[in-house]
Design an enzyme around this catalytic site. Structure first.
Site, PDB file in Angstrom:
ATOM      1  N   ASP A  46      -2.833   9.167   7.837  1.00 54.24           N
ATOM      2  CA  ASP A  46      -2.564  10.402   7.307  1.00 54.24           C
ATOM      3  C   ASP A  46      -1.752  11.290   8.206  1.00 54.24           C
ATOM      4  O   ASP A  46      -1.770  10.978   9.533  1.00 54.24           O
ATOM      5  CB  ASP A  46      -3.817  11.183   6.876  1.00 54.24           C
ATOM      6  CG  ASP A  46      -3.794  12.292   6.047  1.00 54.24           C
ATOM      7  OD1 ASP A  46      -2.523  12.782   5.662  1.00 54.24           O
ATOM      8  OD2 ASP A  46      -4.738  13.144   5.964  1.00 54.24           O
ATOM      9  N   GLY A  47      -0.963  12.224   7.729  1.00 58.19           N
ATOM     10  CA  GLY A  47      -0.329  13.253   8.820  1.00 58.19           C
ATOM     11  C   GLY A  47       1.267  13.096   9.164  1.00 58.19           C
ATOM     12  O   GLY A  47       1.855  13.623   9.676  1.00 58.19           O
ATOM     13  N   ASN A  48       1.792  12.108   8.055  1.00 55.74           N
ATOM     14  CA  ASN A  48       3.092  11.830   8.176  1.00 55.74           C
ATOM     15  C   ASN A  48       3.926  13.125   7.959  1.00 55.74           C
ATOM     16  O   ASN A  48       5.028  13.494   8.590  1.00 55.74           O
ATOM     17  CB  ASN A  48       3.710  10.932   6.974  1.00 55.74           C
ATOM     18  CG  ASN A  48       3.120   9.445   7.617  1.00 55.74           C
ATOM     19  OD1 ASN A  48       2.692   9.162   8.427  1.00 55.74           O
ATOM     20  ND2 ASN A  48       3.300   8.620   6.486  1.00 55.74           N
ATOM     21  N   GLY A  49       3.542  13.836   6.991  1.00 56.90           N
ATOM     22  CA  GLY A  49       4.261  15.083   6.520  1.00 56.90           C
ATOM     23  C   GLY A  49       4.244  16.026   7.627  1.00 56.90           C
ATOM     24  O   GLY A  49       5.022  16.632   8.078  1.00 56.90           O
ATOM     25  N   TRP A  51       3.420  15.452  10.699  1.00 53.85           N
ATOM     26  CA  TRP A  51       4.219  15.314  11.879  1.00 53.85           C
ATOM     27  C   TRP A  51       5.668  15.558  11.839  1.00 53.85           C
ATOM     28  O   TRP A  51       6.442  16.050  12.871  1.00 53.85           O
ATOM     29  CB  TRP A  51       4.437  13.710  11.946  1.00 53.85           C
ATOM     30  CG  TRP A  51       4.728  12.979  13.118  1.00 53.85           C
ATOM     31  CD1 TRP A  51       4.416  12.840  14.202  1.00 53.85           C
ATOM     32  CD2 TRP A  51       6.335  12.512  13.049  1.00 53.85           C
ATOM     33  NE1 TRP A  51       5.457  12.349  15.278  1.00 53.85           N
ATOM     34  CE2 TRP A  51       6.669  12.049  14.575  1.00 53.85           C
ATOM     35  CE3 TRP A  51       7.239  12.478  12.325  1.00 53.85           C
ATOM     36  CZ2 TRP A  51       7.998  11.657  14.979  1.00 53.85           C
ATOM     37  CZ3 TRP A  51       8.544  11.850  12.489  1.00 53.85           C
ATOM     38  CH2 TRP A  51       8.830  11.545  13.884  1.00 53.85           C
ATOM     39  N   HIS A  63       7.129   9.702   6.918  1.00 53.06           N
ATOM     40  CA  HIS A  63       6.716   8.241   6.250  1.00 53.06           C
ATOM     41  C   HIS A  63       7.505   7.244   6.900  1.00 53.06           C
ATOM     42  O   HIS A  63       6.999   6.064   7.226  1.00 53.06           O
ATOM     43  CB  HIS A  63       7.247   8.483   4.772  1.00 53.06           C
ATOM     44  CG  HIS A  63       6.421   9.297   4.012  1.00 53.06           C
ATOM     45  ND1 HIS A  63       4.897   9.788   4.191  1.00 53.06           N
ATOM     46  CD2 HIS A  63       6.488  10.454   3.230  1.00 53.06           C
ATOM     47  CE1 HIS A  63       4.598  10.561   3.437  1.00 53.06           C
ATOM     48  NE2 HIS A  63       5.505  11.142   2.841  1.00 53.06           N
ATOM     49  N   SER A  91      -1.989   6.335  -2.863  1.00 48.43           N
ATOM     50  CA  SER A  91      -3.054   6.309  -3.557  1.00 48.43           C
ATOM     51  C   SER A  91      -2.729   6.627  -5.076  1.00 48.43           C
ATOM     52  O   SER A  91      -1.600   6.837  -5.285  1.00 48.43           O
ATOM     53  CB  SER A  91      -4.084   7.491  -3.139  1.00 48.43           C
ATOM     54  OG  SER A  91      -3.399   8.607  -3.511  1.00 48.43           O
ATOM     55  N   THR A  92      -3.678   6.199  -5.883  1.00 45.87           N
ATOM     56  CA  THR A  92      -3.432   6.439  -7.531  1.00 45.87           C
ATOM     57  C   THR A  92      -3.020   8.044  -7.458  1.00 45.87           C
ATOM     58  O   THR A  92      -2.546   8.629  -8.735  1.00 45.87           O
ATOM     59  CB  THR A  92      -4.508   6.143  -8.234  1.00 45.87           C
ATOM     60  OG1 THR A  92      -5.700   6.730  -7.576  1.00 45.87           O
ATOM     61  CG2 THR A  92      -4.552   4.527  -8.656  1.00 45.87           C
ATOM     62  N   GLU A  93      -3.540   8.990  -6.711  1.00 44.56           N
ATOM     63  CA  GLU A  93      -3.183  10.384  -6.621  1.00 44.56           C
ATOM     64  C   GLU A  93      -1.976  10.810  -6.085  1.00 44.56           C
ATOM     65  O   GLU A  93      -1.345  11.890  -6.382  1.00 44.56           O
ATOM     66  CB  GLU A  93      -4.343  11.112  -6.018  1.00 44.56           C
ATOM     67  CG  GLU A  93      -5.829  11.174  -6.897  1.00 44.56           C
ATOM     68  CD  GLU A  93      -6.265   9.756  -6.597  1.00 44.56           C
ATOM     69  OE1 GLU A  93      -6.432   9.310  -5.576  1.00 44.56           O
ATOM     70  OE2 GLU A  93      -7.156   9.542  -7.476  1.00 44.56           O
ATOM     71  N   ARG A  97       2.879  13.935  -6.175  1.00 45.44           N
ATOM     72  CA  ARG A  97       3.913  14.397  -5.217  1.00 45.44           C
ATOM     73  C   ARG A  97       5.355  14.487  -5.645  1.00 45.44           C
ATOM     74  O   ARG A  97       5.471  13.849  -6.960  1.00 45.44           O
ATOM     75  CB  ARG A  97       3.953  13.275  -3.958  1.00 45.44           C
ATOM     76  CG  ARG A  97       2.865  13.373  -3.195  1.00 45.44           C
ATOM     77  CD  ARG A  97       2.682  12.684  -1.886  1.00 45.44           C
ATOM     78  NE  ARG A  97       1.477  12.895  -1.168  1.00 45.44           N
ATOM     79  CZ  ARG A  97       1.270  12.855   0.003  1.00 45.44           C
ATOM     80  NH1 ARG A  97       2.265  12.381   0.764  1.00 45.44           N
ATOM     81  NH2 ARG A  97       0.225  13.005   0.547  1.00 45.44           N
ATOM     82  N   LEU A 157      -4.278 -13.074  10.504  1.00 47.75           N
ATOM     83  CA  LEU A 157      -4.534 -11.978  10.002  1.00 47.75           C
ATOM     84  C   LEU A 157      -4.219 -11.663   8.690  1.00 47.75           C
ATOM     85  O   LEU A 157      -3.026 -11.908   8.114  1.00 47.75           O
ATOM     86  CB  LEU A 157      -3.942 -10.816  10.763  1.00 47.75           C
ATOM     87  CG  LEU A 157      -3.980  -9.293  10.366  1.00 47.75           C
ATOM     88  CD1 LEU A 157      -5.250  -8.881  11.092  1.00 47.75           C
ATOM     89  CD2 LEU A 157      -2.749  -8.251  11.089  1.00 47.75           C
TER      90      LEU A 157
HETATM   91  C1  FPP Z   1      -0.144  10.413   4.048  1.00 43.31           C
HETATM   92  O1  FPP Z   1       0.280  11.519   4.936  1.00 43.31           O
HETATM   93  C2  FPP Z   1       0.566   9.308   3.950  1.00 43.31           C
HETATM   94  C3  FPP Z   1       1.141   8.592   2.872  1.00 43.31           C
HETATM   95  C4  FPP Z   1       0.631   9.203   1.495  1.00 43.31           C
HETATM   96  C5  FPP Z   1       1.808   7.387   2.877  1.00 43.31           C
HETATM   97  C6  FPP Z   1       1.448   6.494   4.141  1.00 43.31           C
HETATM   98  C7  FPP Z   1       2.666   5.692   4.102  1.00 43.31           C
HETATM   99  C8  FPP Z   1       3.059   5.115   5.234  1.00 43.31           C
HETATM  100  C9  FPP Z   1       2.428   5.437   6.524  1.00 43.31           C
HETATM  101  C10 FPP Z   1       4.086   4.032   5.396  1.00 43.31           C
HETATM  102  C11 FPP Z   1       3.719   2.689   4.419  1.00 43.31           C
HETATM  103  C12 FPP Z   1       4.536   1.691   4.963  1.00 43.31           C
HETATM  104  C13 FPP Z   1       4.627   0.425   4.308  1.00 43.31           C
HETATM  105  C14 FPP Z   1       5.074  -0.701   5.116  1.00 43.31           C
HETATM  106  C15 FPP Z   1       3.869   0.616   2.931  1.00 43.31           C
HETATM  107  P1  FPP Z   1       0.849  12.661   4.204  1.00 43.31           P
HETATM  108  O2  FPP Z   1       2.254  12.552   3.918  1.00 43.31           O
HETATM  109  O3  FPP Z   1      -0.073  12.929   3.105  1.00 43.31           O
HETATM  110  O4  FPP Z   1       0.907  13.747   5.498  1.00 43.31           O
HETATM  111  P2  FPP Z   1       0.345  15.356   5.500  1.00 43.31           P
HETATM  112  O5  FPP Z   1      -0.813  15.297   5.079  1.00 43.31           O
HETATM  113  O6  FPP Z   1       0.776  15.512   6.847  1.00 43.31           O
HETATM  114  O7  FPP Z   1       1.530  15.974   4.416  1.00 43.31           O
END
Ligand code: FPP
Length: 266
Positions: A46-49, A51, A63, A91-93, A97, A157
């Site tokens: 979590d936290g890509n957005g 970041w 992402h 996720s299914t949710e 987005r 793994l």
């Molecule tokens: C949640 O962060 C993250 C996701 C919904 C997507 C996760 C996907 C990846 C990390 C890449 C996956 C890579 C492969 C190889 C499948 P958010 O977008 O909800 O972050 P936020 O809460 O800060 O908005």
């Protein structure tokens, strides 16, 4: 180029910086060892957005960097002896987005696997997918299925992507199947045991996660492996997924190693 050959090159030409050496020292000092390495680590990435936002970048940049973290953490988990790594990728949710973000997320497995599949095969990693395949775009499913097929006999793994995964629907589907079997007289409702239910879950055949990690400071499960996490140890960090490093994984594992798991006993 592998880390090994890069380092070999640096050694040969004597261009090790002080930072390289410091990084390596920290790495080995922090690396967990011993008997009780968690067999199965599950991560809510979590936290890509956030970041990306903190850097004035579009969410998809978060992402994309998150995808790079997937590689780093897969290698680190493998190195310390984790047997199963489950990553919550979609996720299914998450379909709620914006369309462009969903489309981008659906391209990531393809991009990741086109870059990494050869190395995963070389490293004996077995790729799996846990989730509803039906709604996935063809290109996403094709990439994942190719990886699953090419790695199915690997014995190292298990890298298990939770993709279009939701725990409640997983359990509802298992309940429906048990109901069908009961209606058909295949099983007696009173004879249903936990193991019968478990066999119908998408994680069937995998051990339950020993350790759940969630990044970004959020303290919730978000419909992730609700059944399977019943006795898992939880570890949370404020660090956003794109910045989650080997060090953080090792901190989590070392903390796990200090915990006493009692499974309701004493
Ligand atoms: C949640 O962060 C993250 C996701 C919904 C997507 C996760 C996907 C990846 C990390 C890449 C996956 C890579 C492969 C190889 C499948 P958010 O977008 O909800 O972050 P936020 O809460 O800060 O908005």
């Amino acid at each position: 180029m592998s880390i090994f050959s890069r380092w070999l090159g640096k050694l040969r030409f004597g261009v090790f910086s002080e930072n390289d050496l410091k990084r390596e020292q920290v790495k080995t000092e922090n690396e967990p060892t011993g008997e009780n390495i968690p067999r199965h680590v599950a991560i809510i990435m979590d936290g890509n957005g956030r970041w990306a936002k903190a850097r004035g970048l579009p969410r998809i940049a978060g992402h994309h960097n998150g995808m790079k973290t997937v590689k780093r953490i897969t290698k680190a988990a493998d190195r310390v002896g984790v047997k199963v790594l489950t990553l919550y990728a979609f996720s299914t949710e998450n379909w709620k987005r914006p369309k462009a973000e969903v489309e981008f997320l659906m391209k990531l497995p393809q991009e990741f696997l086109s870059l990494e599949l050869d190395e995963l095969v070389e490293n004996n990693v077995q790729v799996r997918m846990m989730g509803n395949r039906e709604l996935l775009p063809d290109h996403t499913l094709a990439a994942v299925e190719e990886a699953v097929r090419k790695t199915k006999d690997n014995t190292g793994l298990i890298l298990n992507f939770a993709l279009n995964y939701g725990s409640r629907i997983e359990m509802v589907d298992a309940a429906k199947e048990l109901a069908r079997q009961a209606a058909a007289g295949i099983i007696q409702p009173d004879a249903i045991e936990e193991a019968d239910f478990e066999r119908l879950l998408l994680s069937s055949g995998l051990p339950d996660p020993d350790l759940l990690i969630r990044t970004s400071g959020e303290l919730r499960l978000s419909n992730f492996m609700l059944w399977q996490l019943a006795y898992s140890e939880f570890w949370f960090t404020d660090v956003y997924w794109p910045e989650f490093s080997e060090q953080h994984l090792f901190d989590a594992i070392r903390e796990y190693q200090r915990r006493a798991r009692r499974y309701g006993g004493l």
